[in-house]
Each structure stands twice: as C-alpha cells, then as structure tokens.
Scaffold this motif. Structure first.
Motif, mmCIF file in Angstrom:
data_model
loop_
_atom_site.group_PDB
_atom_site.id
_atom_site.type_symbol
_atom_site.label_atom_id
_atom_site.label_comp_id
_atom_site.label_asym_id
_atom_site.label_seq_id
_atom_site.Cartn_x
_atom_site.Cartn_y
_atom_site.Cartn_z
ATOM 1 N N ALA A 1 1.598 6.278 -7.038
ATOM 2 C CA ALA A 1 0.940 6.528 -7.418
ATOM 3 C C ALA A 1 0.515 8.397 -7.417
ATOM 4 N N LYS A 2 1.481 8.617 -6.292
ATOM 5 C CA LYS A 2 2.151 10.211 -6.106
ATOM 6 C C LYS A 2 2.763 10.908 -7.099
ATOM 7 N N ALA A 3 3.464 9.619 -7.613
ATOM 8 C CA ALA A 3 4.905 10.377 -8.102
ATOM 9 C C ALA A 3 4.137 10.223 -9.066
ATOM 10 N N LEU A 4 3.285 9.717 -9.411
ATOM 11 C CA LEU A 4 2.166 9.182 -10.886
ATOM 12 C C LEU A 4 2.141 10.327 -11.413
ATOM 13 N N ILE B 1 1.353 -1.402 -0.155
ATOM 14 C CA ILE B 1 0.333 0.136 -0.165
ATOM 15 C C ILE B 1 1.066 1.132 -0.261
ATOM 16 N N ALA B 2 1.986 1.150 0.855
ATOM 17 C CA ALA B 2 2.889 2.385 0.998
ATOM 18 C C ALA B 2 3.698 2.583 -0.553
ATOM 19 N N ASP B 3 3.947 1.312 -1.170
ATOM 20 C CA ASP B 3 4.332 1.714 -2.378
ATOM 21 C C ASP B 3 3.936 2.193 -3.349
ATOM 22 N N ALA B 4 2.044 1.702 -3.345
ATOM 23 C CA ALA B 4 1.429 2.576 -4.230
ATOM 24 C C ALA B 4 1.187 3.769 -4.501
ATOM 25 N N ARG B 5 1.173 4.426 -2.925
ATOM 26 C CA ARG B 5 0.345 5.222 -2.467
ATOM 27 C C ARG B 5 1.815 6.422 -3.451
ATOM 28 N N SER B 6 2.817 6.165 -2.833
ATOM 29 C CA SER B 6 3.733 6.253 -3.730
ATOM 30 C C SER B 6 3.983 6.439 -5.032
ATOM 31 N N LYS C 1 3.156 17.417 -14.391
ATOM 32 C CA LYS C 1 4.034 18.769 -14.884
ATOM 33 C C LYS C 1 4.063 18.418 -16.023
ATOM 34 N N GLU C 2 3.193 17.452 -16.693
ATOM 35 C CA GLU C 2 3.311 17.510 -18.365
ATOM 36 C C GLU C 2 2.708 18.129 -18.301
#
Length: 164
Positions: free
Chosen positions: A84-87, A77-82, A93-94
């Motif tokens: 998703a946040k990065a995405l 879940i933590a990886d998915a959140r990070s 930004k794009e």
C-alpha cells in the motif's frame, strides 16, 4: 459340655454343603462379575488416558498452527502495508508528474497565446500607425491635425491620455 451327636454332624454336613453351593452358585458368579467390572473400569481408565493424550496432542498441534497463523497474518499485514505504501508513493509520483506536465502545457499554451496576442497587437498597431500616416499625409501637417490624429489613434487602441 458339648455333645457330639448325629444332629451336630448333620448340621456340619449341611453347612458344608450350603457353603459349597453358595460358593459355586453365588460367590463364584459375584466374584466373576466383580472381576469383569474391575477389568471394565481399568479399560475405561486406559481409554480415557489415551483420549486425553490424543487431546493433548491435538491441542499442541492447534497451538502450533495458531502460532503459525499469527505469524503468517503478521507477515501478510506487513506485506500489505508495504504494498500500500509503495502504491501510494507511486500514485503520488504519477500525480506529481501529471501535474507537472499539465502545468508545463499550460505555460506553453499561455506563452503561445501571449505570442499570438503580441503578434496580433503589433500587427494592429502597425496597421493603425500606417492608417494615421496616410491620413497625416493626405491632410497635410498641422499641429491641430497631428493632435487630432494622435487622440484618434489612442482612442482606437483603447488608451487615453489626458492632455492639458
């Protein structure tokens, strides 16, 4: 008193024989059956204890696996959140960059159109001024003629001047 006779002796002998027969055919098998039953019950207790130990072991393994699964799910879940946040940040930004490019292109296009319109307007004004100068030279110079040419020039350019 007690009389010892043959009857008493035969009764004692009969009782002894009866006791020995009962011991051999009744008490012996019953004792054997009870011993077997005792051993069977003891074996069942041992089996139950073994099963209970195995169940306890399996419970411990299950709890360990469950705890590991919980930790793994928290990590996922933590990886998915990070991710998703990065995405989301990358997408934002794009989008901002694309919007900036679109705005810049729009500004450039507007500036180009403005330049084209100004060039066209200057060319048209120059043509009108040249036309007015030709008419002025062909008609001669008079105050009424000049005023009329000025009004005509303004009418053609779309600007009006209210004179007194």
């Amino acid at each position: 008193m007690l009389k010892l006779g043959w009857d008493l002796l035969w009764t004692i002998i009969n009782l002894i024989i009866l006791y020995l027969l009962m011991k051999k055919f009744l008490i012996g098998p019953i004792t054997g059956i009870m011993e077997k039953r005792k051993n069977l019950i003891a074996q069942q207790f041992k089996d139950a204890e073994t099963v209970q130990n195995q169940a306890q072991e399996m419970k411990t393994q299950y709890e360990t696996a469950l705890s590991g699964a919980k930790e793994e799910s928290v990590q996922i879940i933590a990886d998915a959140r990070s991710d998703a946040k990065a995405l989301g940040e990358r997408t934002l930004k794009e989008a901002n960059e694309k919007a900036s490019r679109i705005l810049e292109n729009a500004r450039n296009t507007a500036e180009q159109e403005k330049q084209n319109a100004m060039s066209g307007a200057k060319s048209e004004i120059a043509d009108l001024a040249l036309e007015a100068a030709k008419k002025l030279l062909s008609q001669g110079s008079s105050k009424e003629g000049n005023s009329m040419l000025y009004d005509q020039f303004l009418a053609e350019t779309g600007d009006t001047d209210d004179r007194n």
